[in-house]
Every structure is written in C-alpha cells, then in structure tokens.
Design a protein around this motif. Structure first.
Motif, mmCIF file in Angstrom:
data_model
loop_
_atom_site.group_PDB
_atom_site.id
_atom_site.type_symbol
_atom_site.label_atom_id
_atom_site.label_comp_id
_atom_site.label_asym_id
_atom_site.label_seq_id
_atom_site.Cartn_x
_atom_site.Cartn_y
_atom_site.Cartn_z
ATOM 1 N N LEU A 1 0.822 -1.211 0.000
ATOM 2 C CA LEU A 1 0.000 0.000 0.000
ATOM 3 C C LEU A 1 0.858 1.263 0.000
ATOM 4 O O LEU A 1 0.627 2.167 -0.800
ATOM 5 C CB LEU A 1 -0.949 -0.001 1.196
ATOM 6 N N SER A 2 1.858 1.336 0.874
ATOM 7 C CA SER A 2 2.690 2.551 0.908
ATOM 8 C C SER A 2 3.469 2.715 -0.388
ATOM 9 O O SER A 2 3.602 3.827 -0.900
ATOM 10 C CB SER A 2 3.633 2.551 2.115
ATOM 11 N N ASN A 3 3.940 1.610 -0.969
ATOM 12 C CA ASN A 3 4.639 1.701 -2.257
ATOM 13 C C ASN A 3 3.704 2.194 -3.354
ATOM 14 O O ASN A 3 4.083 3.021 -4.188
ATOM 15 C CB ASN A 3 5.243 0.350 -2.636
ATOM 16 N N ILE B 1 -1.408 7.244 6.367
ATOM 17 C CA ILE B 1 -2.210 6.152 5.802
ATOM 18 C C ILE B 1 -2.976 5.528 6.964
ATOM 19 O O ILE B 1 -2.402 4.859 7.810
ATOM 20 C CB ILE B 1 -1.323 5.088 5.120
ATOM 21 N N ARG B 2 -4.284 5.742 7.021
ATOM 22 C CA ARG B 2 -5.052 5.373 8.203
ATOM 23 C C ARG B 2 -5.734 4.009 8.152
ATOM 24 O O ARG B 2 -6.025 3.447 9.190
ATOM 25 C CB ARG B 2 -6.104 6.445 8.489
ATOM 26 N N VAL B 3 -6.040 3.484 6.973
ATOM 27 C CA VAL B 3 -6.694 2.176 6.875
ATOM 28 C C VAL B 3 -6.112 1.397 5.708
ATOM 29 O O VAL B 3 -5.458 1.964 4.832
ATOM 30 C CB VAL B 3 -8.234 2.290 6.723
ATOM 31 N N ASP B 4 -6.379 0.101 5.696
ATOM 32 C CA ASP B 4 -5.913 -0.764 4.614
ATOM 33 C C ASP B 4 -6.781 -0.587 3.370
ATOM 34 O O ASP B 4 -7.914 -0.115 3.446
ATOM 35 C CB ASP B 4 -5.986 -2.231 5.048
ATOM 36 N N MET B 5 -6.249 -0.995 2.215
ATOM 37 C CA MET B 5 -7.005 -1.025 0.966
ATOM 38 C C MET B 5 -7.730 -2.376 0.929
ATOM 39 O O MET B 5 -7.083 -3.420 1.040
ATOM 40 C CB MET B 5 -6.069 -0.910 -0.235
ATOM 41 N N PRO B 6 -9.054 -2.384 0.794
ATOM 42 C CA PRO B 6 -9.766 -3.661 0.777
ATOM 43 C C PRO B 6 -9.575 -4.399 -0.547
ATOM 44 O O PRO B 6 -9.266 -3.788 -1.566
ATOM 45 C CB PRO B 6 -11.230 -3.245 0.953
ATOM 46 N N ALA B 7 -9.778 -5.696 -0.526
ATOM 47 C CA ALA B 7 -9.815 -6.470 -1.767
ATOM 48 C C ALA B 7 -11.177 -6.261 -2.410
ATOM 49 O O ALA B 7 -12.170 -6.030 -1.730
ATOM 50 C CB ALA B 7 -9.598 -7.950 -1.465
ATOM 51 N N MET C 1 -8.659 6.331 4.126
ATOM 52 C CA MET C 1 -7.234 6.020 4.055
ATOM 53 C C MET C 1 -6.397 7.293 4.223
ATOM 54 O O MET C 1 -5.357 7.283 4.857
ATOM 55 C CB MET C 1 -6.941 5.382 2.692
ATOM 56 N N PHE C 2 -6.876 8.403 3.652
ATOM 57 C CA PHE C 2 -6.167 9.687 3.671
ATOM 58 C C PHE C 2 -7.094 10.780 4.190
ATOM 59 O O PHE C 2 -7.565 11.600 3.415
ATOM 60 C CB PHE C 2 -5.706 10.066 2.266
ATOM 61 N N PRO C 3 -7.339 10.835 5.508
ATOM 62 C CA PRO C 3 -8.306 11.806 6.020
ATOM 63 C C PRO C 3 -7.774 13.226 6.126
ATOM 64 O O PRO C 3 -8.525 14.137 6.425
ATOM 65 C CB PRO C 3 -8.629 11.251 7.416
ATOM 66 N N PHE C 4 -6.495 13.410 5.854
ATOM 67 C CA PHE C 4 -5.902 14.742 6.005
ATOM 68 C C PHE C 4 -5.943 15.488 4.689
ATOM 69 O O PHE C 4 -5.897 14.904 3.631
ATOM 70 C CB PHE C 4 -4.456 14.620 6.499
#
Length: 194
Positions: A70-72, A100-106, A117-120
């Motif tokens: 995810l970060s990559n 990065i606040r949450v995971d990316m779902p499948a 994921m990006f609340p800012f």
C-alpha cells in the motif's frame, strides 16, 4: 461498512421506540447506543457520493510500514502525479506512515475507503532538498515510506543509499514528491529545508 444500498443490513434500523442492530439486538430510545445509531443512519443519504465504487483491488493491501504494497502504491502514484502536474522529473517520493489510516480492501474500493485512508487535507508539493540529510535523519529515527531510492540502514546509519541506481550527488538538485505535512516538521521531517 454500509454501501449505498445496504444501510439497514450494515447498520441496522431505528424506529420511534428502539434501535435494532444488524444482529437483532435492540436498544431503547434514550440510550446512548440509540442516539449514535440514529445519527449514523440519518447521515447516510448525505454520504451516498462516498459509496461510489471508484476502483477494484485484486487483493487487500495493508499499511505495512514503511515498505509495503500500500505505501509503495501510494508513493508511486504521488511521484507520477507530481511529475505530470509540475512537468518536472521526480526522483524521489516520501510520505509519512501515519498519513495512511486504513488498509485497501480487496474487491470493490469505494470513495469512502480512499477518504478514510487519507483523512488529512495534504497537498502534493515539489521541492528540492538535501536528500542525504533527509535520509540520514530517517535512518537515525524512523524510516518513512519512500520511492525512487534504495536504502539500507544498519544500526541507525545509512549503509547504502541510491537514487536512480546511483549514489546521491551532493551538487545535484533532485525532484521530490511529498505531502505538505512533511515540509516543515511533520513526523520530524523538514523536507522544504534548504
């Protein structure tokens, strides 16, 4: 999580006497659970635009720090977007793990997943920087997600640092893609310095 068409299934229902949760448990009017559920269910129509499917993910991507799928993925996209927007070459991208606040779902990815994921309200920025000093600081404290470079840290010191496959040239100006939170002290980084 509720979608546009499954609010009752995901959150339950509220009537004049009680809140009925998805598992059938009931809370009476006047309870704090009833109040929170009523507010959450009432706001769902205003949140319908956030329930739109905006992407598909072949697999779940976790916020493994600092070098995960995810970060990559995020750093790569920031680098591409800054390069395209600024019409300049971007050599390196750096973001902060805490952004990065949450995971990316499948499967289906809805806009709400991305917003969560990006609340800012960071803005992507382009800056020249003393990259060697930035990476030295990260090596001694905490390495944040980055792209465009190869970094090996041993005992809090840089063992190997390559940008574009070559050692950093202290005389070269590098294109840097980042978020504004990191420009002036966020997570201990001052990427706009110098």
């Amino acid at each position: 999580a509720p979608g546009a068409d499954n609010v009752a299934e995901a959150l339950g229902t509220v009537n004049d006497s009680c809140y009925i949760s998805p598992n059938g448990r009931m809370w009476p009017v006047g309870s704090s659970t009833y109040a929170v559920a009523a507010d959450l269910i009432a706001v769902q129509p205003q949140m319908s635009r956030l329930k739109a499917v905006v992407a598909q993910s072949a697999r779940e991507m976790n916020q493994t720090q600092p070098d995960g799928d995810l970060s990559n993925w995020i750093v790569d996209h920031i680098m591409e977007d800054v390069s395209a927007t600024a019409h300049r070459k971007v050599d390196v991208g750096i973001i902060n793990s805490g952004g990065i606040r949450v995971d990316m779902p499948a499967g289906d990815v809805i806009l709400d997943d991305i917003v969560s994921m990006f609340p800012f309200r960071n803005h992507v920025a382009l800056a020249g920087s003393d990259l060697l000093e930035v990476f030295r600081g990260m090596a001694s404290r905490r390495v944040q997600p980055f792209g465009g470079a190869r970094l090996v840290v041993e005992d809090g010191r840089i063992d190997t640092l390559l940008v574009g496959g070559a050692p950093i040239d202290p005389e070269k100006v590098y294109g840097l893609a980042t978020v504004d939170f990191l420009l002036d002290g966020g997570d201990g980084l001052t990427l706009a310095k110098n």
